[in-house]
Design an enzyme around this catalytic site. Sequence first.
Site, PDB file in Angstrom:
ATOM      1  N   THR A  41     -11.352   7.333   2.218  1.00 23.20           N
ATOM      2  CA  THR A  41     -11.305   6.230   3.646  1.00 23.20           C
ATOM      3  C   THR A  41     -12.261   5.854   4.732  1.00 23.20           C
ATOM      4  O   THR A  41     -12.244   7.337   5.460  1.00 23.20           O
ATOM      5  CB  THR A  41      -9.640   5.445   3.675  1.00 23.20           C
ATOM      6  OG1 THR A  41      -9.685   5.395   1.837  1.00 23.20           O
ATOM      7  CG2 THR A  41     -10.216   3.837   3.934  1.00 23.20           C
TER       8      THR A  41
ATOM      9  N   SER B 142      -4.934  -3.031  -1.604  1.00 21.52           N
ATOM     10  CA  SER B 142      -5.576  -1.727  -0.560  1.00 21.52           C
ATOM     11  C   SER B 142      -4.801  -2.882   0.467  1.00 21.52           C
ATOM     12  O   SER B 142      -3.767  -3.360   0.417  1.00 21.52           O
ATOM     13  CB  SER B 142      -6.838  -2.718  -0.383  1.00 21.52           C
ATOM     14  OG  SER B 142      -7.000  -1.986   0.619  1.00 21.52           O
TER      15      SER B 142
ATOM     16  N   GLY C 161      -6.325   5.614   5.588  1.00 25.05           N
ATOM     17  CA  GLY C 161      -5.097   6.712   5.276  1.00 25.05           C
ATOM     18  C   GLY C 161      -4.208   6.746   4.719  1.00 25.05           C
ATOM     19  O   GLY C 161      -2.824   6.092   4.337  1.00 25.05           O
TER      20      GLY C 161
END
Length: 360
Positions: free
Chosen positions: A185, A243, A265
């Site tokens: 990410t 998410s 993270g």
Amino acid sequence: MGKPTLKFCMCLCLVMNCIVLIAVLCVAVLTHQGCSDGEFQKGAVAADSEMCSKIGRDTLREGGSAVDGAIATLVCTSIVHPQSMGIGGGSIFTIREKDGTVKIINARETVPKVFKSDLLTKCPPSYQLMSGTVRKTGPCSQEDHEALAATQEQFAKRIRGMIKDGQTHDALYYSVTPSMDSVGTTHMSLVDEYGMAVSVTSTINHIFGSKIFSPKTGIILNNELADFCGKVSSIQAGEQPPSSMSPSILYSTSRKHLVVAGGSGGSMITTGMALTLMNHLWMGMSLQDAIASPVVFVNSKNEVNFEPKFDKDVQANLTALGHSATDIKYFYNVINAVSVKDGCITAVSDERKLGKAAGY
């Protein structure tokens, strides 16, 4: 006294114009002097790498909007950090126009129309950091071999250039360890000189996503469906997985203070974001110190985990209150943010990922 002559009126107008011009110049000079070293006055980008921050900044400086800069920075990051994101993944954009209008673009991945009904039964009990090569589907062509050879040579050349005779570094310096890039990410925060701000987080989920890339396009495919594991018993076509991504834009009308922030993270994004904003907005820390401060992470088992160098007294007090403290090897909380106040722009890329912001 006679009526003012035309010549006198013209002179008076000229004097007044000069006074206004001088006042404007003084304000401009004073405003410039009010910004400290390292701050910017027009636009800035905070991304995971200095190279991509500069590409975003240059896009802004050449007249592009914050959205243009964000797209340029994303494309750059997909090349520089292909393990983190790419067009084979998904993104969430938070966009604030100059007039305060906010738009959200949810470009997250979705469950495909056709999938195996027993897909969730194949979820692994846990995920381990893995090293190895990225697989591709289909046979390798001569062009594939040539591209791979060129990539390997470029990588080797870059590493050779980082080796110094008189000094050694840890493996993270050479960007060849999992560490902060073990979670696929990335986040970038941008503001332009026209008043637009963009906060965007993009991901392919785990490092190198599914570890499979298209033989025709070279696009690395995500493994976002893994985020359903352990959270639901069934899924439907078109459904988006849960998410922790939280690209945020905060604005105080009373203080005329704008903060653009977000992070990477995994489940530690929420922790990193919350503590960064509290440290900066409530505790009065500089944006740099707020992001760099060690965090305490509470996992899904209600166990507290302290980042190295976290305040020992606070650790002791929390333990005394009955909190169960555990040790974890890696902390993935990485925050990139931009703050605009009193005409001065502060941009900070988290040093945990060796990032560096850029502005003008």
